[in-house]
Design a protein around this motif. Structure first.
Motif, short mmCIF file in Angstrom:
data_model
loop_
_atom_site.label_atom_id
_atom_site.label_comp_id
_atom_site.label_asym_id
_atom_site.label_seq_id
_atom_site.Cartn_x
_atom_site.Cartn_y
_atom_site.Cartn_z
N MET A 1 20.78 6.42 -18.82
CA MET A 1 19.74 5.61 -18.47
C MET A 1 19.10 5.28 -17.49
O MET A 1 19.83 5.08 -17.07
CB MET A 1 19.59 5.23 -20.06
N ILE A 2 18.33 5.79 -17.32
CA ILE A 2 17.10 5.44 -15.90
C ILE A 2 16.45 4.07 -15.87
O ILE A 2 15.57 4.52 -16.80
CB ILE A 2 16.56 6.38 -14.84
N LYS A 3 16.98 3.38 -15.67
CA LYS A 3 15.84 2.12 -15.73
C LYS A 3 14.57 1.76 -14.53
O LYS A 3 14.50 2.44 -13.44
CB LYS A 3 16.11 0.72 -16.51
N ALA A 4 13.57 1.54 -15.42
CA ALA A 4 12.30 1.49 -14.17
C ALA A 4 12.65 0.23 -13.51
O ALA A 4 13.42 -0.37 -13.80
CB ALA A 4 10.31 1.18 -14.87
N ASN A 5 12.21 0.28 -12.10
CA ASN A 5 12.12 -0.12 -10.89
C ASN A 5 11.22 -0.40 -9.75
O ASN A 5 11.30 0.16 -9.36
CB ASN A 5 13.55 0.38 -10.25
N HIS A 6 10.62 -1.37 -10.84
CA HIS A 6 9.19 -1.40 -10.06
C HIS A 6 9.30 -2.39 -8.59
O HIS A 6 10.05 -2.55 -8.77
CB HIS A 6 8.83 -2.92 -10.66
N THR A 7 8.55 -1.76 -7.53
CA THR A 7 8.50 -2.75 -6.21
C THR A 7 6.89 -2.61 -6.23
O THR A 7 6.12 -0.96 -6.75
CB THR A 7 8.66 -1.60 -5.32
N PHE A 8 6.65 -3.52 -4.80
CA PHE A 8 4.94 -3.32 -4.94
C PHE A 8 4.55 -1.88 -3.94
O PHE A 8 3.15 -1.23 -4.74
CB PHE A 8 4.71 -4.30 -3.41
N LEU A 9 4.77 -1.37 -3.53
CA LEU A 9 4.68 -0.22 -2.34
C LEU A 9 5.29 0.41 -3.84
O LEU A 9 3.98 1.28 -3.22
CB LEU A 9 5.78 0.25 -1.55
N GLY A 10 5.67 0.83 -4.68
CA GLY A 10 5.90 2.05 -5.24
C GLY A 10 4.94 1.59 -6.36
O GLY A 10 4.24 3.23 -7.11
N LYS A 11 4.00 0.83 -6.86
CA LYS A 11 3.30 0.83 -7.61
C LYS A 11 2.03 0.46 -6.75
O LYS A 11 1.16 1.68 -7.46
CB LYS A 11 2.78 -0.83 -7.69
N GLN A 12 2.18 0.40 -5.19
CA GLN A 12 0.39 1.10 -4.49
C GLN A 12 0.32 2.92 -4.02
O GLN A 12 -0.82 3.41 -4.71
CB GLN A 12 0.72 0.50 -3.28
N VAL A 13 1.54 3.68 -4.40
CA VAL A 13 1.76 4.25 -4.42
C VAL A 13 1.01 5.58 -5.50
O VAL A 13 0.48 6.46 -5.67
CB VAL A 13 3.41 4.89 -4.28
N CYS A 14 1.46 5.14 -6.85
CA CYS A 14 1.36 5.71 -7.96
C CYS A 14 0.33 5.28 -8.43
O CYS A 14 -0.86 6.31 -8.48
CB CYS A 14 2.21 4.66 -9.05
N SER A 15 -0.51 4.24 -8.16
CA SER A 15 -2.11 3.75 -7.91
C SER A 15 -2.71 4.31 -7.65
O SER A 15 -3.95 4.86 -7.88
CB SER A 15 -1.76 2.31 -8.29
N PHE A 16 -2.53 4.07 -6.20
CA PHE A 16 -3.45 5.45 -5.02
C PHE A 16 -3.24 6.66 -5.20
O PHE A 16 -4.21 7.50 -5.93
CB PHE A 16 -2.50 5.44 -4.20
N TYR A 17 -1.71 7.67 -6.13
CA TYR A 17 -1.76 9.35 -6.45
C TYR A 17 -3.06 8.97 -7.80
O TYR A 17 -3.53 10.25 -7.82
CB TYR A 17 -0.59 9.63 -6.78
N ALA A 18 -2.49 7.88 -8.67
CA ALA A 18 -3.14 8.36 -9.76
C ALA A 18 -4.92 8.44 -9.74
O ALA A 18 -5.17 9.04 -10.38
CB ALA A 18 -2.71 7.17 -10.99
N GLY A 19 -4.92 7.33 -8.80
CA GLY A 19 -6.17 7.84 -8.78
C GLY A 19 -6.53 8.70 -8.16
O GLY A 19 -7.74 9.15 -8.81
N TYR A 20 -6.56 9.15 -7.04
CA TYR A 20 -6.83 10.46 -6.10
C TYR A 20 -6.62 11.72 -6.89
O TYR A 20 -7.41 12.42 -7.35
CB TYR A 20 -5.59 10.02 -4.80
N LYS A 21 -5.98 12.50 -7.89
CA LYS A 21 -5.70 13.33 -8.52
C LYS A 21 -6.28 13.26 -9.81
O LYS A 21 -6.99 14.04 -10.34
CB LYS A 21 -3.69 12.64 -9.09
N LEU A 22 -6.83 12.32 -10.37
CA LEU A 22 -7.87 12.01 -11.24
C LEU A 22 -9.32 11.71 -10.66
O LEU A 22 -9.96 12.85 -11.48
CB LEU A 22 -8.12 10.88 -12.14
#
Length: 150
Positions: A1-22
């Motif tokens: 199993m691969i656990k979540a590993n939240h990082t500040f940069l990861g959160k920023q990238v995912c947030s930007f990517y989600a907003g941009y793609k939507l």
């Protein structure tokens, strides 16, 4: 199993990517509702009908719930997109004894009121018009073992 590993940069990238793609895919997106009860963790069981589902739920969390975001993904998909782990994705390996580890991990996440867990109980992308919905057995395992309200 691969656990979540939240990082500040990861959160920023995912947030930007989600907003941009939507914003590329949809002319407008409106999210209406009240902020969730701050004393409870959030469990979202969503039907999985498009590649946009996770992005939409990510945005809903940022606007309404404001919890630490977690989403269960098939392990083979998470291995293809490892950056999602930094934004809160964790894995499940279907039809394996390891899936119990993922379910126990999910229960642990739901003990913390600051967490949100997104699950797609169908386990695959299906049209909105599929009837009846067939959920994977892990959902009943979770719901029977939740210790507190979510």
């Amino acid at each position: 199993m691969i656990k979540a590993n939240h990082t500040f940069l990861g959160k920023q990238v995912c947030s930007f990517y989600a907003g941009y793609k939507l914003e590329q895919a949809f002319r407008t997106i409106e999210i209406r509702g009240d902020q969730a009860d701050l004393q409870l963790p959030v469990l979202i069981l969503a039907n999985h009908f498009s590649k946009w589902d996770g992005f939409i739920q990510y945005r809903i969390n940022r606007i309404l719930y404001r919890r630490k975001f977690h989403v269960m993904m098939l392990e083979e998909q998470l291995l293809k997109h490892p950056i999602l782990r930094k934004g809160g994705a964790f894995s499940v390996r279907k039809n394996s004894r390891e899936s119990l580890e993922s379910l126990r991990y999910t229960l642990g996440l739901l003990r913390n009121r600051n967490n949100l867990v997104l699950l797609f109980p169908q386990g695959k992308i299906e049209t909105l018009y599929t009837e009846p919905y067939r959920f994977q057995s892990g959902i009943s395992y979770l719901l029977k073992r939740l210790e507190k309200p979510v």
